[in-house]
Design an enzyme around this catalytic site. Structure first.
Site, mmCIF file in Angstrom:
data_model
loop_
_atom_site.group_PDB
_atom_site.id
_atom_site.type_symbol
_atom_site.label_atom_id
_atom_site.label_comp_id
_atom_site.label_asym_id
_atom_site.label_seq_id
_atom_site.Cartn_x
_atom_site.Cartn_y
_atom_site.Cartn_z
ATOM 1 C CB CYS A 148 -7.631 2.786 -1.311
ATOM 2 S SG CYS A 148 -8.123 1.304 -0.965
ATOM 3 C CG HIS A 175 -11.295 -3.297 -1.992
ATOM 4 N ND1 HIS A 175 -9.990 -3.757 -2.122
ATOM 5 C CD2 HIS A 175 -10.819 -2.222 -1.471
ATOM 6 C CE1 HIS A 175 -9.027 -3.184 -1.828
ATOM 7 N NE2 HIS A 175 -9.580 -1.833 -1.587
ATOM 8 N NE ARG A 193 -10.841 -9.686 4.840
ATOM 9 C CZ ARG A 193 -10.682 -8.641 5.405
ATOM 10 N NH1 ARG A 193 -11.641 -7.793 5.422
ATOM 11 N NH2 ARG A 193 -9.507 -7.782 5.378
ATOM 12 C CG ASN A 308 -7.170 -1.184 -4.710
ATOM 13 O OD1 ASN A 308 -7.972 -1.758 -5.780
ATOM 14 N ND2 ASN A 308 -6.258 -2.064 -4.354
#
Length: 331
Positions: A148, A175, A193, A308
């Protein structure tokens, strides 16, 4: 009518279904495959936390799902080779697993003509981003639709390079969080993450850095891309700082309005929008004109929004039509 088969009924698979169901896409869904429970897939199609309830009745039966009176075969095979996909023009490969050639070509082995992968894949014959490297499609039978973010960045860079001439560019993608992140702190692929997705802004890497250079190799030494995941459920943004070769003589807003007057890929908004205002926009990117800035004669800053999921799915539909049109639908 182009006959398509959806393999993987997750976020992108269901978003594709919604767009094909409600729009004049020229695509006909002839089957769906997902290893999850049929009832669960039907429930998640009927009720969606991002796009709201589906405006159509959804019912199920043994091996089928029926939406708005249209009954579609539903299978639960881990390997597409177990199915007969003869007559399918394009498999919309949305499992996220088509990173090896064995998985990527399973749809063709089952009898389909082409496969379109909903993400980056080194196993694809070609990676094509509409508005950036359309000419690379050729006769490739297994095609990656990239990511995306790549679809948001690459067409914009190509447009600006042709119109203004880019010396260097830095892009930060802001994002929304995705299913690859944990909801509470848990071990992940990197320390940052591993943190709870809906609590913090999380600096991270993005596959778009390699993907954009892959479709626009002329930017290999001119482009850097960074990423921050933010606690929003949908709609992302890019923040781009561009250094041009020559002085920017025309007002940038005027240039963008002229260049994008008829573009189906990059839109414009003059309104002071926030991210939720761009939900379900079909463009790959929507530039926010109030956020456009210039510093000196050769530095340009642009902010662009992109849904997205919805915008990316719209490009998959465009690409599927283009792939089928090379020799006409099989049906």
């Amino acid at each position: 009518m182009t006959r398509v088969f959806i393999n993987g009924f997750g976020r992108i698979g269901r978003t594709l279904f919604r767009q094909i169901l409600t729009g004049d896409t020229g695509l006909d869904i002839v089957g769906i495959n997902d290893i999850a429970s049929l009832e669960t897939c039907a429930y998640l199609l009927r009720y969606d936390s991002v796009y709201g309830p589906l405006p159509a009745e959804v019912v199920t039966g043994p091996g089928w799902i029926e939406v708005a009176g249209r009954r579609i075969a539903f299978s639960q095979q881990a390997d597409l080779r177990a199915l007969d996909l003869s007559g399918v023009d394009v498999v919309l490969e949305c499992t996220g697993r088509a990173t090896t050639r064995t998985v990527a070509e399973a749809g063709i082995d089952a009898g389909a003509r082409d496969v379109l992968i909903s993400g980056p894949s080194a196993a694809a014959d070609a990676t094509v981003v509409l508005g950036a490297n359309d000419q690379d499609l050729g006769d490739a039978r297994i095609v990656s639709n990239a990511s995306c973010t790549t679809n948001a960045i690459a067409p914009l860079l190509r447009l600006l390079d042709l119109g203004l001439g880019i010396e260097t560019a830095h892009v930060t993608t802001i994002h929304c969080y995705t299913g690859s992140q944990p909801t509470v702190d848990a071990p992940g692929p990197s320390p940052e993450r591993s943190r709870a997705a809906a609590v913090s802004m999380i600096p991270t890497s993005t596959s778009a850095a390699a993907q954009v250079v892959g479709v626009l190799p002329e930017f290999r030494s001119r482009l850097s891309i960074a990423a921050v995941r933010v606690p929003c459920l949908s709609v992302s943004a890019i923040d781009a700082v561009i250094q041009t070769h020559e002085d920017i003589e025309q007002p940038v807003a005027d240039f963008l309005k002229e260049a994008l007057a008829e573009s189906p890929l990059i839109g414009l908004t003059s309104d002071p929008c926030v991210s939720t205002d761009l939900r379900a926009r079909p463009e790959s990117l929507v530039l926010a004109l109030p956020e456009t800035m210039t510093t000196g004669p050769r530095q340009l800053r642009l902010l662009g929004w992109y849904d997205n999921e919805w915008g990316f799915s719209a490009r998959m539909i465009d690409m599927a039509r283009r792939m089928a049109a090379r020799s006409g639908p099989l049906g």
